[in-house]
Design a protein around this motif. Structure first.
Motif, mmCIF file in Angstrom:
data_model
loop_
_atom_site.group_PDB
_atom_site.id
_atom_site.type_symbol
_atom_site.label_atom_id
_atom_site.label_comp_id
_atom_site.label_asym_id
_atom_site.label_seq_id
_atom_site.Cartn_x
_atom_site.Cartn_y
_atom_site.Cartn_z
ATOM 1 N N UNK A 105 36.133 38.201 17.607
ATOM 2 C CA UNK A 105 36.691 36.889 17.283
ATOM 3 C C UNK A 105 38.206 36.931 17.102
ATOM 4 N N UNK A 106 38.700 38.021 16.560
ATOM 5 C CA UNK A 106 40.142 38.150 16.341
ATOM 6 C C UNK A 106 40.887 38.138 17.674
ATOM 7 N N UNK A 107 40.386 38.863 18.648
ATOM 8 C CA UNK A 107 41.022 38.929 19.965
ATOM 9 C C UNK A 107 40.960 37.567 20.642
ATOM 10 N N UNK A 108 39.837 36.909 20.566
ATOM 11 C CA UNK A 108 39.686 35.604 21.212
ATOM 12 C C UNK A 108 40.620 34.584 20.568
ATOM 13 N N UNK A 109 40.736 34.622 19.233
ATOM 14 C CA UNK A 109 41.638 33.694 18.548
ATOM 15 C C UNK A 109 43.086 33.941 18.952
ATOM 16 N N UNK A 110 43.480 35.203 19.027
ATOM 17 C CA UNK A 110 44.859 35.495 19.421
ATOM 18 C C UNK A 110 45.100 35.120 20.880
ATOM 19 N N UNK A 111 44.095 35.306 21.736
ATOM 20 C CA UNK A 111 44.237 34.908 23.141
ATOM 21 C C UNK A 111 44.411 33.397 23.270
ATOM 22 N N UNK A 112 43.669 32.636 22.485
ATOM 23 C CA UNK A 112 43.799 31.178 22.540
ATOM 24 C C UNK A 112 45.163 30.730 22.034
ATOM 25 N N UNK A 113 45.644 31.378 20.972
ATOM 26 C CA UNK A 113 46.959 31.046 20.440
ATOM 27 C C UNK A 113 48.047 31.357 21.472
ATOM 28 N N UNK A 114 47.946 32.510 22.101
ATOM 29 C CA UNK A 114 48.924 32.906 23.119
ATOM 30 C C UNK A 114 48.877 31.945 24.295
ATOM 31 N N UNK A 115 47.688 31.517 24.661
ATOM 32 C CA UNK A 115 47.540 30.587 25.781
ATOM 33 C C UNK A 115 48.204 29.251 25.466
ATOM 34 N N UNK A 116 47.990 28.720 24.268
ATOM 35 C CA UNK A 116 48.606 27.438 23.919
ATOM 36 C C UNK A 116 50.125 27.552 23.841
ATOM 37 N N UNK A 117 50.616 28.641 23.256
ATOM 38 C CA UNK A 117 52.069 28.828 23.170
ATOM 39 C C UNK A 117 52.693 28.986 24.544
ATOM 40 N N UNK A 118 52.035 29.736 25.415
ATOM 41 C CA UNK A 118 52.599 29.932 26.755
ATOM 42 C C UNK A 118 52.580 28.639 27.554
ATOM 43 N N UNK A 119 51.556 27.815 27.375
ATOM 44 C CA UNK A 119 51.537 26.539 28.091
ATOM 45 C C UNK A 119 52.612 25.601 27.551
ATOM 46 N N UNK A 120 52.902 25.666 26.247
ATOM 47 C CA UNK A 120 53.994 24.868 25.685
ATOM 48 C C UNK A 120 55.335 25.310 26.263
ATOM 49 N N UNK A 121 55.533 26.607 26.364
ATOM 50 C CA UNK A 121 56.780 27.121 26.922
ATOM 51 C C UNK A 121 56.904 26.735 28.394
#
Length: 136
Positions: free
Chosen positions: A86-102
């Protein structure tokens, strides 16, 4: 120690004791400097937009690189099955949202880039002429 000879070579011993500085002026570099000076003089608003755009692009690229490193780090730190962590999946989702914002911010900069490019194209012949005069 200075020289105008571009073909001179220095020994490794000398290079380890001094700092080499290359003051070579190239036509492209001089043209870019002339264009920057002309924009500062004639269109300071466009020059400010251009400077801000270049600064933001560098920041966005740096942030994307940081996100990539975070992604690789979270993947390497994961133990066992990555899909069940779950920790990896949560960090992957966070990274995905931040990268799409950028990425969205980078897309917004494209309109500013087009406007700056249009104005700089108008002044490029003058900058090229300045460069040619210097090297003539």
């Amino acid at each position: 120690l200075s020289t105008r000879d571009s073909s001179c070579r220095f020994s490794p011993d000398l290079c380890s004791r001094v700092t080499l500085i290359n003051f070579t002026v190239t036509p492209g570099g001089l043209q870019s400097q002339c264009l920057s000076l002309v924009l500062k003089s004639e269109r300071p608003d466009i020059d400010a937009m251009r400077s801000d755009m270049l600064k933001l692009q560098g920041e966005y690229k740096l942030r994307l690189t940081q996100l990539e490193k975070m992604l690789l780090q979270s993947l390497t730190e994961g133990s066992g099955n990555i899909l069940e962590d779950d920790k990896v999946i949560a960090s992957l989702e966070q990274i995905k949202t931040e990268s799409s914002e950028v990425e969205a911010k980078i897309e917004q900069q494209s309109s500013v880039h087009d406007q700056v490019l249009e104005v700089t194209r108008f002044y490029e012949p003058l900058a090229a002429a300045c460069s040619r005069v210097y090297f003539a």
